[in-house]
Design a protein around this motif. Sequence first.
Motif, short mmCIF file in Angstrom:
data_model
loop_
_atom_site.label_atom_id
_atom_site.label_comp_id
_atom_site.label_asym_id
_atom_site.label_seq_id
_atom_site.Cartn_x
_atom_site.Cartn_y
_atom_site.Cartn_z
N ILE A 306 63.67 40.76 6.76
CA ILE A 306 64.16 39.41 6.08
C ILE A 306 63.81 38.30 6.95
O ILE A 306 64.04 38.33 8.17
N PHE A 307 63.23 37.47 6.48
CA PHE A 307 62.62 36.29 7.12
C PHE A 307 62.87 35.03 6.22
O PHE A 307 62.28 34.99 5.25
N MET A 308 63.77 34.19 6.55
CA MET A 308 64.29 33.06 5.90
C MET A 308 63.95 31.90 6.58
O MET A 308 64.42 31.60 7.83
N THR A 309 63.43 30.62 6.06
CA THR A 309 63.21 29.46 6.82
C THR A 309 63.69 28.36 5.68
O THR A 309 63.35 28.64 4.41
N PHE A 310 64.21 27.22 6.32
CA PHE A 310 64.49 25.93 5.35
C PHE A 310 63.88 24.94 6.41
O PHE A 310 64.21 24.47 7.37
N THR A 311 62.85 24.44 6.06
CA THR A 311 62.13 23.19 6.56
C THR A 311 61.19 22.39 5.46
O THR A 311 61.01 22.96 4.47
N GLN A 312 60.46 21.45 6.15
CA GLN A 312 59.67 20.44 5.16
C GLN A 312 58.37 21.13 5.59
O GLN A 312 57.86 21.12 6.69
N GLN A 313 57.66 20.92 4.46
CA GLN A 313 56.10 21.03 4.51
C GLN A 313 55.60 20.75 3.08
O GLN A 313 56.12 21.23 2.17
N ARG A 314 54.45 20.06 3.08
CA ARG A 314 53.69 19.78 2.14
C ARG A 314 52.74 20.93 1.49
O ARG A 314 52.19 21.70 2.47
N ALA A 315 53.22 21.84 0.40
CA ALA A 315 52.31 22.84 -0.24
C ALA A 315 51.55 22.76 -1.33
O ALA A 315 50.51 23.09 -1.69
N SER A 316 52.14 21.76 -2.26
CA SER A 316 51.44 21.55 -3.70
C SER A 316 50.39 20.77 -3.46
O SER A 316 50.37 19.66 -2.83
N VAL A 317 49.37 21.10 -4.44
CA VAL A 317 48.07 20.13 -4.47
C VAL A 317 48.40 18.75 -5.05
O VAL A 317 47.62 17.95 -4.84
N ASP A 318 49.34 18.50 -5.84
CA ASP A 318 49.78 17.54 -6.29
C ASP A 318 50.58 16.59 -5.73
O ASP A 318 50.99 15.45 -5.92
N THR A 319 51.04 17.19 -4.63
CA THR A 319 51.71 16.29 -3.68
C THR A 319 50.88 15.22 -2.67
O THR A 319 50.00 16.01 -2.10
N PRO A 320 50.98 14.08 -2.82
CA PRO A 320 49.88 13.29 -1.96
C PRO A 320 49.95 13.83 -0.42
O PRO A 320 50.82 14.11 0.05
N GLU A 321 48.68 13.52 0.21
CA GLU A 321 48.56 13.54 1.50
C GLU A 321 49.64 12.94 2.41
O GLU A 321 49.80 11.68 2.03
N GLY A 322 50.08 13.49 3.40
CA GLY A 322 51.19 12.77 4.20
C GLY A 322 52.50 12.54 3.68
O GLY A 322 53.53 11.95 4.43
N GLN A 323 52.78 12.94 2.36
CA GLN A 323 54.17 12.79 1.99
C GLN A 323 54.86 14.19 1.92
O GLN A 323 54.43 15.28 1.65
N LEU A 324 56.02 14.30 2.32
CA LEU A 324 56.91 15.43 2.35
C LEU A 324 58.25 15.30 1.34
O LEU A 324 58.66 14.07 1.15
N GLU A 325 58.19 16.24 0.57
CA GLU A 325 59.60 16.17 -0.51
C GLU A 325 60.81 16.38 0.29
O GLU A 325 60.84 17.02 1.39
N PRO A 326 61.76 15.56 -0.07
CA PRO A 326 63.39 15.71 0.49
C PRO A 326 63.72 17.21 0.37
O PRO A 326 63.63 17.57 -0.83
N LEU A 327 64.35 17.57 1.11
CA LEU A 327 64.99 19.12 1.30
C LEU A 327 66.23 18.88 0.68
O LEU A 327 67.28 17.83 0.70
N LYS A 328 66.84 19.86 -0.39
CA LYS A 328 68.23 19.84 -0.93
C LYS A 328 68.88 20.60 -0.37
O LYS A 328 69.55 20.78 0.79
#
Length: 467
Positions: A306-328
Motif C-alpha cells: 500500500i502506497f498512499m500520498t496526499f499532495t499537490q501536483q499538476r497532472a491534467s493537460v487542461d490545467t494551465p502551466e504553473g497552476q495547482l488545484e487546491p487540496l480537499k
Amino acid sequence: MKPTQFFFLVFFSFLCLQVTATDFNVLDYGAKADGVTVDTKAVQDAIDACTKNGGGRVLIPAGKTVVTGTIYLKDFVTLRIENGATLLGSPNYDDYATDTHKNMYKNEPHMDRCLIFAKDARSIAIEGYGTIDGNGHQKNFTKKKGGRPMMIRFVHVKNIHLNDITLINPAAWTSAWLYCDNISVSGITIISRVNNNGDGLDFDGCTNVRVSNSNFDNSDDSICLQASRPDKPCKNITVSNCHFSTKWGGMRIGLLSRGNIESVTVTNCTFKDIQDSGLKIQQCEGGEMKHMVFSNLVMENVPRPIFMTFTQQRASVDTPEGQLEPLKSMHNFSFSNIVVDNSKLDKNSAFFLTGFPEHRIEDITISDVQFTVSGGGTTEDAQKTDIKEYTQEVLKGWWPEFSLVGTLPASGLYARHINGLVVDNFSIKTINEDQRAPIVLKNVENGEVNRVYLNKKKLRKNQIQNN
C-alpha cells in the motif's frame, strides 16, 4: 406438404434470416484479412452497416488476421473477434486518425491517437476469444517517430461490455475510458510489455464499473481510476477475482484527481512481481477521495503493498502551466485480509502512507495482515529522520514516487500526517535481522495500534514508535 408444415418451414427460414442478418462479416465488405493489407475501410463499412441496421455483430472470422488503422464503434455494435482471429493494428502511424479526443495527462500528446474509438455511443461491446494486437513494437512506434497510439479510447459512452478477449502489444495504454457509464469487463487478458506506458484499463470520470476474472501483465499501471474533470467523478467501481503483474503499479487510484474518486471495492485479487506498488492511491488536484475497501489480497514481490500520498501536483493537460488545484480531503479507507511475501526483495519494502502536514489523510483501518520481508535495515536506517515531504521543491514537476524518499526507518509500516488510523492484527516476519522499528507513526492523531507481531512475538506499546 401440409399447410401447417409449409407455414413452419417459412417461419423457420424467416427466423434464420433474421438471426444471420444481425451478423456483419468483414469479409463480405471487402476485407482481405491476409495480415498485410490494411482493411480499415472494409471493417468500418461493416460497422456502419451494422449500426444502420439497428445493431448486431461485426465479425472478424476465425483463422483470419485483419489489419486496420483507426476504426469507430457506433451504437448497438458488438465487435466480435472470433477464436483464432486477430485484429491487428497497422504499423503505419499515419493510418491512425487525429479526431479521437486526447490523452488527458500533461506532456503526453504523442499518445492522443488510437486504434479503436467511440464517442457519444450507446450499447457497444468487444467480445470473443480472439486477439486484438496493437502491433505497438518500438520498431513501429516511438515518440520520435511521431507518436504511440493507444489501443482503445471511449468517450461519453453508455453501456459497454468488454468480455473474453485478449489484448496485446499496445504502443501506449491499452485502453482509456473517459466519462463513460455502466461498464462491464470480464474474462479478459492484457499483455502490454512491448512499449512504454503500457497501462491496462484507465477509467477517467467513469461510473458504475465492474471488472472481474481478468489477468494483467503490463509495463505500467494495470488499472487506473482517475478524474480529469471536476464535474465527472469516478465512482461505484468494483474489481474482483483478478491477477496483476506489472512493471509499475497493480492499481493506481488518483494522480488525475480534479474530480471526486469514491465508492471503490477491490477484493479477491493476487499481485505478483510488481516493481513499484500493489495499491497506489494518490490524491493530487482538487477532488475528494473517499470510501474505499480493499480485502482478501495476496501479494508476492510487491515492494509497497500500500502506497498512499496526499499532495499537490499538476497532472491534467487542461490545467494551465504553473497552476495547482487546491487540496480537499482524502478519507475512509479500509484494508483487510492481506498476505504479502516480499522475502526476495531488498530492505525497501513497507506499507507507506503519507499525508501532508496541512492535509492529513483521515480514517484508515488496516487489519489482519501477514507481511514477510527480507529485513536488513541498519542502525543508520533506524535513526533516519529526514524523510522528505512531497513538496514542490522535491517533486520538481513530476509525480510523488517512492524513489524521492528512499529507505524508511520502519521495517513494516511507516505512516505520517494521518488523523484516525487503526492497525489491528498486523504480523511482520523478517528473514534477516533488521534494526528498524516494525511500525513508525509520525504526526498521527487519533491512532490505535493493537495486536502487532514481530516474528510471532507480540509487540509492547513502547516498541511502536509514535512521534
